[in-house]
Write an enzyme that holds these catalytic residues in place. Structure first.
Site, mmCIF file in Angstrom:
data_model
loop_
_atom_site.group_PDB
_atom_site.id
_atom_site.type_symbol
_atom_site.label_atom_id
_atom_site.label_comp_id
_atom_site.label_asym_id
_atom_site.label_seq_id
_atom_site.Cartn_x
_atom_site.Cartn_y
_atom_site.Cartn_z
ATOM 1 N N HIS A 4 73.687 27.985 23.759
ATOM 2 C CA HIS A 4 74.346 28.941 22.854
ATOM 3 C C HIS A 4 73.564 30.256 22.828
ATOM 4 C CE1 HIS A 4 77.250 29.209 19.201
ATOM 5 N NE2 HIS A 4 77.068 30.393 19.755
ATOM 6 N N SER B 289 96.822 33.905 24.133
ATOM 7 C CA SER B 289 96.277 34.500 22.927
ATOM 8 C C SER B 289 97.243 34.193 21.796
ATOM 9 C CB SER B 289 96.131 36.010 23.151
ATOM 10 O OG SER B 289 95.155 36.560 22.299
ATOM 11 N N ARG B 290 96.828 34.434 20.537
ATOM 12 C CA ARG B 290 97.733 34.148 19.426
ATOM 13 C C ARG B 290 99.078 34.815 19.653
ATOM 14 N NH1 ARG B 290 94.150 35.960 14.487
ATOM 15 N NH2 ARG B 290 93.385 37.248 16.199
ATOM 16 N N ALA C 253 74.499 33.032 24.769
ATOM 17 C CA ALA C 253 75.264 34.133 25.370
ATOM 18 C C ALA C 253 75.033 35.451 24.659
ATOM 19 C CB ALA C 253 76.760 33.792 25.390
ATOM 20 N N ARG D 297 83.509 28.408 21.184
ATOM 21 C CA ARG D 297 82.852 27.425 20.340
ATOM 22 C C ARG D 297 83.105 26.067 20.981
ATOM 23 N NH1 ARG D 297 80.424 30.942 18.533
ATOM 24 N NH2 ARG D 297 80.302 31.750 16.389
ATOM 25 N N VAL E 125 82.415 30.074 26.388
ATOM 26 C CA VAL E 125 81.481 30.905 25.610
ATOM 27 C C VAL E 125 82.047 31.131 24.212
ATOM 28 C CG1 VAL E 125 80.402 32.078 27.571
ATOM 29 C CG2 VAL E 125 82.494 33.040 26.562
ATOM 30 N N GLU F 212 75.975 21.021 18.473
ATOM 31 C CA GLU F 212 74.717 21.664 18.880
ATOM 32 C C GLU F 212 73.582 21.346 17.907
ATOM 33 O OE1 GLU F 212 75.711 25.807 19.146
ATOM 34 O OE2 GLU F 212 77.272 25.440 20.609
ATOM 35 N N LEU G 24 92.165 36.716 24.215
ATOM 36 C CA LEU G 24 91.913 38.010 24.865
ATOM 37 C C LEU G 24 91.541 39.045 23.806
ATOM 38 C CD1 LEU G 24 92.059 38.875 27.897
ATOM 39 C CD2 LEU G 24 94.166 40.068 27.302
ATOM 40 N N GLY G 25 90.477 38.731 23.050
ATOM 41 C CA GLY G 25 89.923 39.700 22.102
ATOM 42 C C GLY G 25 88.926 40.598 22.823
ATOM 43 N N ILE H 236 85.814 40.132 23.630
ATOM 44 C CA ILE H 236 85.056 39.469 24.699
ATOM 45 C C ILE H 236 85.962 39.183 25.895
ATOM 46 C CG2 ILE H 236 83.829 37.346 25.317
ATOM 47 C CD1 ILE H 236 82.900 37.262 22.327
#
Lengths: 334, 334
Positions: free
Chosen positions: B298, B191-192, B300, B251, B249, B280, B168-169, B171
């Site tokens: 890739h 999240s962390r 986005a 990695r 979205v 990729e 939950l950064g 983005i």
């Protein structure tokens, strides 16, 4: 001799169906049945419709129709006892509303149950066209990413885009909320009349052409009426311009489809996301080949959840009518 | 003899490039140039990289990298004067951050410029998978609507769906805002660490598996670290279940891709919208044939608007560095 159970069914009040409703095919007829009424299916008879109705439907008081069932004075003349029409559609353009009013026939529509789904679909089509999701999905699935390299830059950001909404009813308002609050677009609108600015803060344009001239994307959310038929015509498309996008979740005939197809083919507008067409299920073949056009088969309302809600509402409206109780979603002319 | 103009260019400080940055191909190198520096392109030399760097880059103080340029101690050893790395990516997983810190090398990333675009793409992929936009677009474009009839009901409503956001950064927060405020979904997150509940009202799950068990869709928005590599593994996919959807979205390697492909093929999860992949541009070929999977290359972050902003930021950071001014988007380790 009929069994008591069969006799009981035969005594149930009848609900007339003229055409096979799409919702029966898509979701299942069993969701629309009730122990309080039975269906009289004109479409199962080999008789011409007028003969069938004359022979079987003179006492019918309730009619269930889909968006595809056009009901005008001719049909109504054959149904002298008709008192209620229940529609599986939110739009009522298939009904001659003036004739219904004159004859005291009440109408119960699908009301607001589709609005969120249609708004979601409109936003999904807009993101798809601006961010080229379907087109880049095709690129990857065709194996081009590994063989031809990066997909060409052509996507446009949503933030800051000027969205013109044609028809700011329940659907249009939900589209506006998603795009302005969620995505940072700016919204303007055209509607039959200007809304109370205390409740609806978006700028109003009296004229669709002027709205188009000030929009990066036009999203069509209005009902189909004589006023909105071909409201998006050659002049509006020219005003929208080469960078402009059309999203249509209203009715195909709100747009001059032939002109829109020409503009898309000749690059006079940038792209389109279309759920509705003038002559469904026929889609102009030029659209099939355009990478900047995303098509859905009039499915904006079609989610499992909305079909369940529709079944509940259709059955509820019909049961309420036969029990002399208030309809769940009676249409009020304004 | 060099002309005065050439000599002036030759005196400009150098910015080293190891690989051809994708942004140069996609948007154009000319947007990233400046009268205040010049590029030293290792990728244009026929020498092995270490020989090229030893011969040409011992005095280089600035390095420009894309997401694909892996920079570890080995490269850094060859660049003893390096003081700044500017990235065209928001993620920094290609850089050995501990080594950079130890050597006093500052990092300027693309910062927040992609967040809105990536969030838009995540929401677009989610709508596409739930509402089957790409799949029904294919149905219409193949001419099936007119020949095979209505598209089968399978769409799901967004409203009320339980969305689990992993990471939950910047983005993830934008995805949460769009889906909860705009579309009436409910959001939880992993999240962390748990965010301040006064600022972030969404329920927190310490464990991704538990988040998956309580979600209809998982949206992956985290950075790739040793902690998040294969965070979505067999157990998490099983917890998400047959009706669950994955949107990635972040990695590719945040998901155990092989296991996810198996779950999609065998119907153990319902669908996926994927912008990133483990290897990729190679995409597992099983995904190419699945109707319930939407793929983007890739892309986005790739809008015209974000590329313009990226160019402004890259040039601005490098000019600021060479002028001893504060970097525009310096990465602060936390």
């Amino acid at each position: 001799m009929a069994s008591p159970a069969t006799a009981a069914v035969e005594n149930l009040p009848q609900v007339l169906l003229l055409l096979h409703p799409a919702a029966f095919t898509i979701f299942g007829e069993e969701h629309f049945t009730s122990p309080k009424f039975r269906f009289l299916k004109a479409y199962e008879s080999s008789l011409p419709l007028d003969e069938f109705l004359a022979a079987n439907a003179r006492s019918v008081r309730a009619l269930l129709v889909s968006a595809a069932t056009v009901v005008g004075a001719g049909i109504l003349d054959l149904l002298p006892e008709l008192r209620v029409i229940v529609t599986t559609s939110a739009g009522l353009d298939q009904l001659d509303l003036a004739e219904c009013r004159r004859r005291g026939i009440r109408i119960a529509s699908a009301g607001d149950i589709y609005s969120a789904d249609v708004a979601d679909c409109a936003v999904g089509l807009l993101i798809d066209v601006l961010r080229k999701i379907s087109a880049s999905n095709r690129y990857v699935k065709n194996g081009f990413w590994a063989t031809k390299g990066d997909y060409p830059l052509g996507s446009k950001q949503l933030r800051g885009k000027r969205i013109g909404i044609v028809g700011l009813g329940r659907i249009g308002l939900q589209v506006a909320k998603r795009l302005q609050q969620g995505f940072g677009c700016t919204v303007s609108y055209n509607s039959r009349k200007k809304k109370n600015p205390d409740q609806v803060p978006y700028p109003f344009y009296q004229d669709v052409r002027e709205l188009a001239a000030n929009s990066d994307a036009l999203i069509l959310c209005c009902g189909l009426t004589e006023q909105t038929r071909h409201a998006v015509d050659k002049e509006v498309l020219a005003a929208l311009g080469k960078a402009g996008v059309i999203v249509n979740v209203a009715r195909g005939a709100v747009v001059d489809e032939k002109e829109m197809v020409r503009c898309l083919v000749e690059g006079e507008i940038a792209g389109a996301g279309l759920d509705v067409f003038e002559d469904e299920p026929v889609v102009p073949k030029e659209l099939m080949e355009l990478d900047n056009v995303v098509l859905s088969p009039h499915s904006a309302v079609l989610t499992r959840e909305s079909m369940m809600e529709l079944a509940r509402l259709v059955v509820g409206n019909l049961e309420a009518f036969f029990s002399n109780e208030p309809l769940l979603s009676e249409y009020e002319d304004d």
